[in-house]
Write a protein that holds these residues in place. Structure first.
Motif, short mmCIF file in Angstrom:
data_model
loop_
_atom_site.label_atom_id
_atom_site.label_comp_id
_atom_site.label_asym_id
_atom_site.label_seq_id
_atom_site.Cartn_x
_atom_site.Cartn_y
_atom_site.Cartn_z
N ARG B 15 19.05 55.67 -17.24
CA ARG B 15 17.85 55.80 -18.09
C ARG B 15 17.66 54.54 -18.91
N GLY B 16 16.43 54.07 -18.99
CA GLY B 16 16.10 52.90 -19.81
C GLY B 16 16.16 51.57 -19.08
N THR B 17 16.73 51.57 -17.89
CA THR B 17 16.81 50.32 -17.13
C THR B 17 15.57 50.16 -16.25
N SER B 18 15.45 49.01 -15.62
CA SER B 18 14.34 48.71 -14.72
C SER B 18 14.88 48.34 -13.35
N LEU B 19 14.10 48.60 -12.33
CA LEU B 19 14.52 48.27 -10.96
C LEU B 19 13.32 47.70 -10.22
N THR B 20 13.56 46.65 -9.44
CA THR B 20 12.50 46.04 -8.65
C THR B 20 12.72 46.35 -7.17
N ILE B 21 11.66 46.83 -6.54
CA ILE B 21 11.66 47.15 -5.12
C ILE B 21 10.88 46.06 -4.39
N GLN B 22 11.45 45.60 -3.28
CA GLN B 22 10.82 44.53 -2.52
C GLN B 22 10.27 45.05 -1.20
N LEU B 104 -2.03 53.74 8.39
CA LEU B 104 -1.12 53.00 7.52
C LEU B 104 0.22 52.81 8.21
N PHE B 105 0.86 51.69 7.90
CA PHE B 105 2.24 51.43 8.30
C PHE B 105 3.06 51.39 7.03
N PHE B 106 4.23 52.01 7.09
CA PHE B 106 5.05 52.19 5.90
C PHE B 106 6.39 51.50 6.03
N GLY B 107 6.93 51.12 4.87
CA GLY B 107 8.34 50.81 4.80
C GLY B 107 9.16 52.09 4.84
N GLU B 108 10.47 51.94 4.87
CA GLU B 108 11.34 53.11 4.98
C GLU B 108 11.55 53.82 3.66
N GLY B 109 11.02 53.27 2.60
CA GLY B 109 11.08 53.95 1.32
C GLY B 109 12.31 53.57 0.52
N SER B 110 12.16 53.69 -0.79
CA SER B 110 13.27 53.46 -1.72
C SER B 110 13.45 54.74 -2.52
N ARG B 111 14.59 55.38 -2.34
CA ARG B 111 14.86 56.64 -3.03
C ARG B 111 15.61 56.34 -4.32
N LEU B 112 14.94 56.53 -5.44
CA LEU B 112 15.53 56.24 -6.75
C LEU B 112 15.91 57.53 -7.45
N THR B 113 17.12 57.55 -7.95
CA THR B 113 17.60 58.65 -8.79
C THR B 113 17.92 58.09 -10.15
N VAL B 114 17.31 58.64 -11.19
CA VAL B 114 17.52 58.16 -12.55
C VAL B 114 18.32 59.21 -13.32
N LEU B 115 19.45 58.78 -13.83
CA LEU B 115 20.34 59.71 -14.54
C LEU B 115 20.10 59.67 -16.04
#
Lengths: 111, 115
Positions: B15-22, B104-115
């Motif tokens: 919680r409170g952090t940041s994450l960048t997805i490419q 649409l064409f998609f990426g495989e996704g980024s599954r984020l879990t925030v604790l």
């Protein structure tokens, strides 16, 4: 606000059986209807894009129909196989090229 | 068609952090789309990223929370800032390879879990 409904939410089907599920949408503002398959840990993959009332499209054992006047599309899978297990998403494209997504039907094929 | 590489595929964040997805596309595309799927919900469009201009955000999403970069026609990033457990979702990037209204064409996704 446009709303796209998919039913059922989830479905268990015996291997070899055929099945179908529904995507309902408001018939006004219709431009296109998309179907996608989303397998776990993979990218969603486009199955069909349909634009004309009465359209029927087929890809292998999977087919789809479209009724824009009454606002629904059916997706059919003939002779279900384990590799068909996935979440099937439909999306309504409106005249502004915006896609409004349904919540999906999760299909589980039982061997 | 378009092949899209997205990373990370999953992450567990505090919680409170940041994450960048490419998101990297194997061809040049005008628009890239960032979606979110919260558990049990529909795919929801966060924003549309155009090269050379600011991203266009959908109602309910703001730049301070989801800053987006689009430095060229094949790459984009989405940052999820100051994360809370409500941000736990699958984040997807996608492109329209055949112009407006096409599939649409998609990426495989980024599954984020925030604790």
């Amino acid at each position: 606000i446009l709303n796209v409904e998919q039913s059922p939410q989830s479905l268990h089907v015996q291997e070899g059986d055929s099945t179908n599920f529904t995507c309902s949408f408001p018939s006004s503002n219709f431009y296109a209807l998309h179907w996608y398959r989303w397998e776990t840990a993979k990218s969603p993959e486009a199955l069909f894009v349909m634009t004309l009332n009465g359209d029927e499209k087929k890809k292998g054992r999977i087919s789809a129909t479209l009724n824009t006047k009454e606002g629904y599309s059916y997706l059919y899978i003939k002779g279900s196989q384990p590799e068909d297990s996935a979440t099937y998403l439909c999306a309504l494209g409106d005249s502004n090229y915006q896609l409004i997504w349904g919540a999906g039907t999760k299909l589980i094929i039982k061997p | 068609s378009a092949v899209i590489s997205q990373k990370p595929s999953r992450d567990i964040c505090q919680r409170g952090t940041s994450l960048t997805i490419q998101c990297q596309v194997d061809s040049q595309v005008t628009m890239m789309f960032w979606y979110r799927q919260q558990p049990g919900q529909s795919l929801t469009l966060i924003a549309t990223a155009n090269q050379g201009s600011e991203a266009t955000y959908e109602s309910g999403f703001v730049i301070d929370k989801f800053p987006i970069s689009r430095p060229n026609l094949t790459f984009s990033t989405l940052t999820v800032s100051n994360m809370s457990p409500e941000d736990s979702s699958i984040y997807l990037c996608s492109v329209e390879a055949q112009g407006l209204g096409g599939e649409l064409f998609f990426g495989e996704g980024s599954r984020l879990t925030v604790l």
